[in-house]
Design a protein around this motif. Structure first.
Motif, mmCIF file in Angstrom:
data_model
loop_
_atom_site.group_PDB
_atom_site.id
_atom_site.type_symbol
_atom_site.label_atom_id
_atom_site.label_comp_id
_atom_site.label_asym_id
_atom_site.label_seq_id
_atom_site.Cartn_x
_atom_site.Cartn_y
_atom_site.Cartn_z
ATOM 1 N N ILE A 262 10.476 -1.381 -4.815
ATOM 2 C CA ILE A 262 9.051 -1.134 -4.587
ATOM 3 C C ILE A 262 8.883 0.370 -4.529
ATOM 4 O O ILE A 262 9.302 1.022 -3.579
ATOM 5 C CB ILE A 262 8.578 -1.791 -3.277
ATOM 6 C CG1 ILE A 262 8.900 -3.291 -3.279
ATOM 7 C CG2 ILE A 262 7.091 -1.553 -3.059
ATOM 8 C CD1 ILE A 262 8.798 -3.940 -1.906
ATOM 9 N N VAL A 263 8.288 0.938 -5.576
ATOM 10 C CA VAL A 263 8.257 2.380 -5.750
ATOM 11 C C VAL A 263 6.816 2.876 -5.693
ATOM 12 O O VAL A 263 5.973 2.431 -6.470
ATOM 13 C CB VAL A 263 8.889 2.782 -7.100
ATOM 14 C CG1 VAL A 263 8.822 4.294 -7.287
ATOM 15 C CG2 VAL A 263 10.330 2.297 -7.180
ATOM 16 N N GLY A 264 6.538 3.796 -4.768
ATOM 17 C CA GLY A 264 5.185 4.337 -4.692
ATOM 18 C C GLY A 264 4.919 5.030 -3.374
ATOM 19 O O GLY A 264 5.606 4.801 -2.374
ATOM 20 N N THR A 265 3.897 5.862 -3.378
ATOM 21 C CA THR A 265 3.579 6.681 -2.218
ATOM 22 C C THR A 265 2.980 5.865 -1.075
ATOM 23 O O THR A 265 2.380 4.811 -1.288
ATOM 24 C CB THR A 265 2.588 7.787 -2.595
ATOM 25 O OG1 THR A 265 1.392 7.170 -3.112
ATOM 26 C CG2 THR A 265 3.171 8.697 -3.658
ATOM 27 N N ASN A 266 3.151 6.366 0.124
ATOM 28 C CA ASN A 266 2.476 5.889 1.336
ATOM 29 C C ASN A 266 2.626 4.386 1.591
ATOM 30 O O ASN A 266 1.632 3.694 1.837
ATOM 31 C CB ASN A 266 0.978 6.230 1.278
ATOM 32 C CG ASN A 266 0.728 7.709 1.113
ATOM 33 O OD1 ASN A 266 1.386 8.529 1.746
ATOM 34 N ND2 ASN A 266 -0.216 8.066 0.250
ATOM 35 N N SER A 270 3.714 -2.839 6.725
ATOM 36 C CA SER A 270 4.085 -4.173 6.253
ATOM 37 C C SER A 270 4.988 -4.112 5.030
ATOM 38 O O SER A 270 5.802 -5.015 4.809
ATOM 39 C CB SER A 270 2.830 -4.988 5.930
ATOM 40 O OG SER A 270 2.181 -4.511 4.768
ATOM 41 N N ILE A 271 4.880 -3.053 4.221
ATOM 42 C CA ILE A 271 5.753 -2.871 3.060
ATOM 43 C C ILE A 271 7.102 -2.295 3.497
ATOM 44 O O ILE A 271 8.159 -2.737 3.030
ATOM 45 C CB ILE A 271 5.090 -1.958 2.014
ATOM 46 C CG1 ILE A 271 3.802 -2.596 1.494
ATOM 47 C CG2 ILE A 271 6.053 -1.673 0.869
ATOM 48 C CD1 ILE A 271 3.997 -3.935 0.802
ATOM 49 N N GLN A 272 7.086 -1.342 4.396
ATOM 50 C CA GLN A 272 8.342 -0.753 4.871
ATOM 51 C C GLN A 272 9.251 -1.811 5.497
ATOM 52 O O GLN A 272 10.477 -1.745 5.380
ATOM 53 C CB GLN A 272 8.037 0.342 5.882
ATOM 54 C CG GLN A 272 7.317 1.548 5.304
ATOM 55 C CD GLN A 272 7.016 2.600 6.357
ATOM 56 O OE1 GLN A 272 7.834 2.871 7.236
ATOM 57 N NE2 GLN A 272 5.832 3.189 6.295
ATOM 58 N N GLN A 273 8.648 -2.799 6.132
ATOM 59 C CA GLN A 273 9.430 -3.846 6.787
ATOM 60 C C GLN A 273 10.158 -4.757 5.807
ATOM 61 O O GLN A 273 11.044 -5.517 6.196
ATOM 62 C CB GLN A 273 8.518 -4.694 7.677
ATOM 63 C CG GLN A 273 7.988 -3.940 8.893
ATOM 64 C CD GLN A 273 6.964 -4.740 9.670
ATOM 65 O OE1 GLN A 273 6.502 -5.795 9.227
ATOM 66 N NE2 GLN A 273 6.582 -4.237 10.839
ATOM 67 N N LEU A 274 9.827 -4.688 4.521
ATOM 68 C CA LEU A 274 10.481 -5.528 3.519
ATOM 69 C C LEU A 274 11.838 -4.979 3.089
ATOM 70 O O LEU A 274 12.615 -5.694 2.449
ATOM 71 C CB LEU A 274 9.589 -5.668 2.273
ATOM 72 C CG LEU A 274 8.190 -6.235 2.480
ATOM 73 C CD1 LEU A 274 7.461 -6.336 1.150
ATOM 74 C CD2 LEU A 274 8.255 -7.597 3.159
ATOM 75 N N ALA A 275 12.123 -3.721 3.417
ATOM 76 C CA ALA A 275 13.364 -3.091 2.971
ATOM 77 C C ALA A 275 14.586 -3.841 3.500
ATOM 78 O O ALA A 275 14.644 -4.246 4.663
ATOM 79 C CB ALA A 275 13.404 -1.639 3.426
ATOM 80 N N LYS A 278 18.722 -5.948 -0.526
ATOM 81 C CA LYS A 278 18.299 -6.396 -1.852
ATOM 82 C C LYS A 278 16.857 -6.029 -2.180
ATOM 83 O O LYS A 278 16.326 -6.448 -3.203
ATOM 84 C CB LYS A 278 18.483 -7.910 -1.983
ATOM 85 C CG LYS A 278 19.948 -8.351 -1.975
ATOM 86 C CD LYS A 278 20.066 -9.844 -2.197
ATOM 87 C CE LYS A 278 21.535 -10.276 -2.204
ATOM 88 N NZ LYS A 278 21.668 -11.736 -2.419
ATOM 89 N N VAL A 279 16.236 -5.257 -1.298
ATOM 90 C CA VAL A 279 14.876 -4.768 -1.533
ATOM 91 C C VAL A 279 14.829 -3.286 -1.171
ATOM 92 O O VAL A 279 15.092 -2.918 -0.021
ATOM 93 C CB VAL A 279 13.822 -5.536 -0.708
ATOM 94 C CG1 VAL A 279 12.440 -4.933 -0.928
ATOM 95 C CG2 VAL A 279 13.818 -7.006 -1.067
ATOM 96 N N THR A 280 14.513 -2.455 -2.131
ATOM 97 C CA THR A 280 14.399 -1.018 -1.913
ATOM 98 C C THR A 280 12.929 -0.620 -1.837
ATOM 99 O O THR A 280 12.144 -0.967 -2.717
ATOM 100 C CB THR A 280 15.070 -0.238 -3.063
ATOM 101 O OG1 THR A 280 16.459 -0.569 -3.119
ATOM 102 C CG2 THR A 280 14.916 1.262 -2.866
ATOM 103 N N VAL A 281 12.567 0.090 -0.766
ATOM 104 C CA VAL A 281 11.232 0.659 -0.621
ATOM 105 C C VAL A 281 11.409 2.174 -0.629
ATOM 106 O O VAL A 281 11.971 2.738 0.304
ATOM 107 C CB VAL A 281 10.541 0.194 0.675
ATOM 108 C CG1 VAL A 281 9.162 0.821 0.808
ATOM 109 C CG2 VAL A 281 10.450 -1.325 0.722
ATOM 110 N N THR A 282 10.940 2.832 -1.692
ATOM 111 C CA THR A 282 11.270 4.246 -1.875
ATOM 112 C C THR A 282 10.316 5.213 -1.186
ATOM 113 O O THR A 282 10.706 6.310 -0.811
ATOM 114 C CB THR A 282 11.278 4.608 -3.369
ATOM 115 O OG1 THR A 282 9.943 4.509 -3.887
ATOM 116 C CG2 THR A 282 12.209 3.688 -4.152
ATOM 117 N N GLY A 283 9.036 4.845 -1.042
ATOM 118 C CA GLY A 283 8.043 5.853 -0.714
ATOM 119 C C GLY A 283 7.822 6.746 -1.917
ATOM 120 O O GLY A 283 8.123 6.370 -3.053
ATOM 121 N N ALA A 284 7.318 7.961 -1.688
ATOM 122 C CA ALA A 284 7.044 8.886 -2.797
ATOM 123 C C ALA A 284 8.352 9.290 -3.476
ATOM 124 O O ALA A 284 9.374 9.509 -2.821
ATOM 125 C CB ALA A 284 6.313 10.116 -2.279
#
Length: 407
Positions: A262-266, A270-275, A278-284
């Motif tokens: 999951i790639v994208g700013t801000n 609820s999205i950060q908690q998915l990390a 097997k799930v990458t949350v990158t932020g900006a």
């Protein structure tokens, strides 16, 4: 032609839909026209980072924007008949800057980005004006209100009611209006069939988002799914949560090692908690292209929003096959099953995704078809020529008289 270009946000860096559109329009226009840019700015860092705009613009003026003051203006305007968006972006400093620039130069045309900027020149009679709505905010809010069950729902419905009337009246006060997709065009003409609207979609920078590997080299054998976007924007948050909670478990029954980025700013909480592992949350990120290069399938189960999804254009330009919804595919001149895959239910979405992950030939065929479509129809130079045509028609028609109450 001497053009005054009013942009809500600074068009550089071009890292989100509205900035991308304005940046490439300005870049194209600068080849044959003179462009003066006026934009809101939130920090001195933004001004420093936006220096590349100086090679395209004859003059740039930035107006400081204070979010605290904006919230106060919105609160004070709550009982107004105008949308809260209008009060939020209404700035005396911006009005004064626009009036100053107009007094100091003679412009052939004014281009306003969104009705938030259109409000500053809606009563201007002497100069032809073009309003780029991008998409219909009323349609966007309507779709969101069907999904959002938070405490914001009553406010969303009130704002939708106000915006529906306001954006139509705003387009009427301009010589020509622009939208990015047929769904927005059709929705607005339902409100008023006499609106002078033209569809010019968002484009993609083919010198950046391109891949030569789709038709020749083997596609990565990794089972890597990708979603990109501004991750505090409700339609994106909803799509990712829906995919993670309802669709991804179905995929992992057959392909347990599949990875989601999951790639994208801000990203909101609820999205950060998915990390997870097997799930990458990158932020900006500095660049999104490397994530497209490693992706096997782009997943985008959009259930709200309006307009055309820039992320879909970027994925297709990179030759990454897309699975999306009917709503997500709207605005694209694409054939479901050929240029991208469309599914409406979690089960169908999972099956389409698994089919691409397991079938190299199918994955390459859909990816190449999407890439070819983007090259043929969504190059910024093609869209820039269409914008030039709209400008010419606005000038030929002569300036439109303002509507009462639109100052």
């Amino acid at each position: 032609m001497n053009i005054l270009f009013l942009s809500l946000r600074c068009p550089f860096p071009p890292n989100r839909g509205d900035r991308i559109r304005n940046y490439y329009f300005i870049k194209y226009l600068a080849e044959t026209h003179r462009v003066t840019l006026i934009s809101f700015i939130e920090s001195e860092d933004e001004i420093r980072d936006a220096q590349p705009l100086e090679q395209f613009c004859q003059r740039i003026e930035y107006v400081p924007f204070d979010r605290g003051e904006a919230f106060v203006r919105s609160a004070l305007g709550f009982f107004s008949a105008q949308p809260l968006q209008v009060h939020y972006w209404r700035s005396q400093r911006m009005q004064q800057k626009i009036e100053q620039v107009l007094a100091e130069d003679q412009f052939d045309l004014i281009h306003a980005h969104l009705f938030r900027m259109g409000q500053y020149i809606s009563d201007r009679e002497q100069i032809p004006k073009v309003l780029d709505l991008c998409d219909s905010l009323a349609l966007n809010l309507n779709r969101r209100s069907k999904l959002d069950r938070s405490f914001r729902l009553p406010l969303l419905k009130l704002e939708e009611y106000r915006v529906r009337r306001y954006e139509v009246e705003m387009v009427q006060s301009f010589d020509r209006g622009l939208v990015v997709a047929d769904c927005d065009y059709d929705y607005l003409l339902e409100q008023n069939p006499d609106l002078q609207l033209t569809v010019i979609p968002v484009g993609v920078d083919l010198s950046y988002f391109s891949s030569v590997e789709t038709s020749e080299a083997a596609v990565s054998p990794n089972q890597h799914l990708l979603f990109t976007g501004t991750m505090n924007y409700f339609p994106n948050v909803d799509a990712v949560r829906y995919f993670h909670d309802r669709i991804l478990p179905l995929i992992r029954r057959q392909l347990p090692s599949v990875h989601l980025s999951i790639v994208g700013t801000n990203p909101d909480e609820s999205i950060q908690q998915l990390a997870s592992d097997k799930v990458t949350v990158t932020g900006a990120v500095p660049e999104t292209r490397p994530y497209f290069e490693q992706a096997t399938v782009f997943v985008s189960p959009m259930r709200s929003g309006s307009g055309l999804q820039v992320k879909h254009l970027e994925a297709m330009a990179m030759g990454v096959p897309i699975v999306t919804t009917t709503l997500g595919a709207s605005g694209l001149d694409a054939v479901a099953g050929e240029h991208l895959l469309v599914a409406e239910t979690p089960q169908a979405f999972a099956e389409q995704t698994i089919g691409l992950l397991q079938n190299d030939a199918r994955r390459k065929k859909v990816g190449l078809a999407g890439q070819t479509l983007i090259r043929q129809k969504y190059d910024w130079r093609i869209l820039g020529r269409r914008l030039d045509d709209v400008y010419q028609r606005a000038c030929d028609a002569g300036p439109t008289l303002p509507l009462l109450g639109m100052t």
